[in-house]
Design a protein around this motif. Structure first.
Motif, mmCIF file in Angstrom:
data_model
loop_
_atom_site.group_PDB
_atom_site.id
_atom_site.type_symbol
_atom_site.label_atom_id
_atom_site.label_comp_id
_atom_site.label_asym_id
_atom_site.label_seq_id
_atom_site.Cartn_x
_atom_site.Cartn_y
_atom_site.Cartn_z
ATOM 1 N N ASN A 1 60.921 139.841 73.611
ATOM 2 C CA ASN A 1 61.230 141.538 73.305
ATOM 3 C C ASN A 1 61.289 141.170 70.967
ATOM 4 O OD1 ASN A 1 61.171 143.025 74.938
ATOM 5 N ND2 ASN A 1 63.709 142.976 75.437
ATOM 6 N N GLU A 2 61.654 140.085 71.038
ATOM 7 C CA GLU A 2 61.727 139.564 69.496
ATOM 8 C C GLU A 2 60.118 139.292 69.212
ATOM 9 O OE1 GLU A 2 64.235 136.574 68.353
ATOM 10 O OE2 GLU A 2 63.198 136.709 65.947
ATOM 11 N N SER A 3 59.680 138.535 70.296
ATOM 12 C CA SER A 3 58.186 137.815 69.552
ATOM 13 C C SER A 3 56.979 139.035 68.956
ATOM 14 C CB SER A 3 57.279 136.998 70.250
ATOM 15 O OG SER A 3 57.351 137.178 71.621
ATOM 16 N N HIS A 4 57.223 140.097 70.472
ATOM 17 C CA HIS A 4 56.895 141.316 70.277
ATOM 18 C C HIS A 4 56.578 142.107 69.511
ATOM 19 C CE1 HIS A 4 54.395 144.227 72.530
ATOM 20 N NE2 HIS A 4 54.775 145.522 71.977
ATOM 21 N N GLU A 5 58.228 142.406 68.816
ATOM 22 C CA GLU A 5 57.715 143.588 67.812
ATOM 23 C C GLU A 5 58.402 142.183 65.870
ATOM 24 O OE1 GLU A 5 59.809 145.900 67.318
ATOM 25 O OE2 GLU A 5 59.648 146.235 69.697
ATOM 26 N N GLU B 1 44.915 143.746 73.577
ATOM 27 C CA GLU B 1 44.959 144.187 74.818
ATOM 28 C C GLU B 1 45.549 143.532 76.128
ATOM 29 O OE1 GLU B 1 41.411 146.086 76.255
ATOM 30 O OE2 GLU B 1 42.386 148.863 75.745
ATOM 31 N N GLU B 2 45.336 142.026 75.498
ATOM 32 C CA GLU B 2 45.463 140.955 77.179
ATOM 33 C C GLU B 2 47.491 141.295 75.846
ATOM 34 O OE1 GLU B 2 43.162 137.876 76.956
ATOM 35 O OE2 GLU B 2 44.573 136.959 78.206
ATOM 36 N N ALA B 3 47.358 141.194 74.649
ATOM 37 C CA ALA B 3 48.496 140.766 74.543
ATOM 38 C C ALA B 3 49.281 141.825 74.225
ATOM 39 C CB ALA B 3 48.397 139.914 72.771
ATOM 40 N N THR B 4 49.167 142.643 75.094
ATOM 41 C CA THR B 4 50.153 143.804 75.048
ATOM 42 C C THR B 4 50.103 144.410 74.019
ATOM 43 O OG1 THR B 4 51.997 142.376 75.489
ATOM 44 C CG2 THR B 4 50.824 143.249 77.143
ATOM 45 N N ARG C 1 50.561 135.031 72.938
ATOM 46 C CA ARG C 1 51.509 134.660 73.660
ATOM 47 C C ARG C 1 52.552 134.802 72.817
ATOM 48 N NH1 ARG C 1 50.155 129.361 71.482
ATOM 49 N NH2 ARG C 1 49.135 128.678 73.772
ATOM 50 N N LEU C 2 52.622 135.662 71.560
ATOM 51 C CA LEU C 2 53.586 136.670 70.932
ATOM 52 C C LEU C 2 53.738 137.814 70.704
ATOM 53 C CD1 LEU C 2 52.855 135.277 67.218
ATOM 54 C CD2 LEU C 2 54.893 134.409 68.436
ATOM 55 N N GLY C 3 52.591 138.093 71.311
ATOM 56 C CA GLY C 3 52.610 139.892 71.967
ATOM 57 C C GLY C 3 52.862 140.162 73.190
ATOM 58 N N ASP C 4 52.888 139.333 74.480
ATOM 59 C CA ASP C 4 52.925 139.301 75.116
ATOM 60 C C ASP C 4 54.448 138.500 76.226
ATOM 61 O OD1 ASP C 4 53.019 140.556 78.330
ATOM 62 O OD2 ASP C 4 51.353 138.588 78.935
ATOM 63 N N GLY C 5 55.178 138.228 74.230
ATOM 64 C CA GLY C 5 55.757 137.165 75.019
ATOM 65 C C GLY C 5 57.589 138.020 75.135
ATOM 66 N N TRP D 1 42.627 129.502 69.054
ATOM 67 C CA TRP D 1 44.591 128.741 68.598
ATOM 68 C C TRP D 1 44.708 130.079 67.852
ATOM 69 C CZ3 TRP D 1 47.103 129.302 64.249
ATOM 70 C CH2 TRP D 1 48.557 128.259 63.699
ATOM 71 N N SER D 2 44.554 130.976 67.521
ATOM 72 C CA SER D 2 45.225 132.019 67.258
ATOM 73 C C SER D 2 45.612 133.113 67.644
ATOM 74 C CB SER D 2 44.333 132.317 65.048
ATOM 75 O OG SER D 2 43.331 132.782 65.225
ATOM 76 N N SER D 3 44.416 133.522 68.568
ATOM 77 C CA SER D 3 43.835 134.111 69.053
ATOM 78 C C SER D 3 45.075 133.977 71.100
ATOM 79 C CB SER D 3 42.417 134.997 69.595
ATOM 80 O OG SER D 3 41.909 133.383 70.364
ATOM 81 N N GLU D 4 44.986 132.944 71.167
ATOM 82 C CA GLU D 4 45.916 132.507 72.181
ATOM 83 C C GLU D 4 46.756 132.865 71.359
ATOM 84 O OE1 GLU D 4 44.861 128.518 73.368
ATOM 85 O OE2 GLU D 4 43.356 129.035 74.798
#
Lengths: 265, 95
Positions: free
Chosen positions: A163-167, A218-221, A157-161, A150-153
Motif C-alpha cells: 500500500n505504501e509503495s503504491h501511494e 497497467e502492469e503496475a496497477t 514493483r512499487l505500483g504493484d507492491g 531497470w526503471s520500468s521493473e
C-alpha cells in the motif's frame, strides 16, 4: 570554414542532449551513498555515470564545433567550459531532469519517463546525418535500453507492491506528470535540426512513449484514467527557462570550477 | 523495504574467455530477476563477464568444515592419482 555557432543546429542539439544527460546524471549522483540498499545504490550510481558519460560525449562534440567556428582559431572551449561555466539560462535541459529526487518512487518514475524518452529519441538519432551525433546515440542506446528495463521493473514493483509503495508512486506521478509534455514540444533548434535530418521532431515520439507508459502502468496497477493527455506548465527548460531547482544544482555542481578555474584533480 | 526482507543470493559470473561460471560474491535481491540485475550492476561494472547465474543462498549446501580431516586428508598420500607418470609425446600440446 567558420560557421555562426549560435544557429548551427548540430551544436545546439548536442548541447541540449548533453545538458539533459548531465543534469539527470547529477541528480542521480545525489543518491550515491544514500541508496535504499547497497545494490540499488550502485545501480543508480551506474546510471548516473552512464548519463554523465553521454553528456561528456555531446559536450566534447559541441566544444569541438565551437573551436572550429572561432574566426581566429584561438578559442579553447572544452567540455568543462560548457558544463561548469554557463549559467542557468544557457542550459537547454528539459524541466523533468532538474526536479528534485524526492523519495525512491519519485526518482524511479523520473528515470522511467526520461529513459523511455531517451530510448525512442536515440533510436532515431542513430540515423542522424551528423555522423558524430549518430555514433554517440548508437552507443548510448545500449545503456538506455538497460535504464528503461531497470526503471520500468521498479515502477511495476512499487505500483504493484505494498500500500505504501503504491501511494508513493501515485504521489510521484502527481509531482512529475506535468513535466512530460515538454519532452515532445520541439524547441526551434530541434525543428531546424530535424529539417536538416540532423535531429528529429520529438513530437513524433509522443504516441509511442505514451503507449509504453500506459502498458507499464497497467502492469503496475497505476490508474490511468486521469492520464488523458500530457500536461505542461507553460514554460520550457529547453529554451532556457527553468524551475528554481536548476540554480541550486549548478551552484553545487559548478562551485569548484568557478572558485578555482581550470583546476584538476 | 529493509534488508531482512530481501533474501541473499550467490552470484556466478562467466568471463569472456572463461569456460565456467565462477563464484563472484553474494548480494540481496527481492527476486531472481532483480538478483541478476543487481549482479550486473555490482559485479560486471569492469567487463568481468558475459554471463551471470544467481542462486538463492539457502539452496547452497556446503560440506562441514569440522569433517575436513576425514574428507580431505586421506587424498594426501595418493600421489598415484595424479597423471604425472606418463611420458607425453612432443606432438601433444595443451595437457
Amino acid at each position: 570554414m567558420p560557421v555562426n555557432i549560435s544557429t548551427y543546429q548540430p551544436f545546439n542539439l548536442s548541447l541540449h542532449l548533453a545538458d539533459n544527460a548531465l543534469i539527470l546524471g547529477h541528480r542521480n549522483s545525489e543518491w550515491t551513498g544514500h541508496g535504499p540498499i547497497l545494490e540499488q545504490d550502485i545501480a543508480i550510481s551506474n546510471i548516473a555515470l552512464d548519463l554523465v558519460g553521454q553528456a561528456r560525449n555531446f559536450y566534447q562534440y559541441a566544444a569541438k564545433l565551437m573551436n572550429e567556428s572561432s574566426v581566429d582559431g584561438k578559442e579553447n572551449i572544452t567540455e568543462d567550459t560548457l558544463a561548469y561555466h554557463r549559467d542557468a539560462w544557457d542550459f537547454k535541459n528539459c524541466l523533468l531532469v532538474e526536479q528534485t529526487n524526492g523519495d525512491w518512487a519519485k526518482t524511479i518514475l523520473r528515470q522511467f519517463f526520461f529513459s523511455l524518452y531517451q530510448f525512442y529519441l536515440y533510436e532515431q538519432l542513430q540515423n542522424s546525418k551528423d555522423s558524430t551525433i549518430a555514433a554517440i546515440s548508437e552507443k548510448a542506446l545500449k545503456e538506455v535500453t538497460y535504464h528503461v528495463k531497470w526503471s520500468s521493473e521498479w515502477v511495476i514493483r512499487l505500483g504493484d507492491g505494498t500500500n505504501e509503495s503504491h501511494e508513493r508512486i501515485l504521489k510521484a506521478l502527481d509531482d512529475l506528470w506535468k513535466f512530460t509534455e515538454e519532452l515532445f514540444i520541439p524547441a526551434d533548434y530541434e525543428l531546424e535540426a530535424a529539417n536538416k535530418h540532423v535531429g528529429i521532431d520529438p513530437s513524433l515520439l509522443k504516441s509511442k512513449w505514451f503507449q509504453k507508459v500506459i502498458e507499464i502502468f497497467e502492469e503496475a496497477t497505476i490508474p490511468i484514467d486521469n492520464l488523458s493527455g500530457l500536461h505542461s506548465i507553460g514554460f520550457y527548460g529547453k529554451e532556457g527557462k527553468h524551475s528554481e531547482h536548476l540554480g541550486y544544482i549548478l551552484a553545487e555542481m559548478q562551485f569548484v570550477q568557478r572558485a578555482y578555474p581550470n583546476c584538476e584533480w | 523495504m529493509s534488508n531482512k526482507d530481501w533474501p541473499l543470493w550467490e552470484v556466478f559470473i562467466r568471463s569472456k574467455q572463461g569456460l565456467d561460471h565462477k563464484h563472484a560474491g553474494s548480494l540481496h535481491a527481492a527476486d531472481a530477476q532483480m538478483a541478476i540485475e543487481n549482479a550486473r550492476d555490482v559485479y560486471t561494472r569492469r567487463m568481468e563477464g558475459i554471463s551471470i547465474w544467481v542462486v538463492e543462498s539457502k539452496y547452497i549446501h556446503a560440506s562441514n568444515p569440522a569433517e575436513g580431516s576425514s574428507f580431505y586428508d586421506p587424498a594426501n598420500d595418493k600421489a598415484y592419482r595424479h597423471p604425472t607418470f606418463y611420458d607425453l609425446p612432443d606432438e601433444l600440446r595443451n595437457m
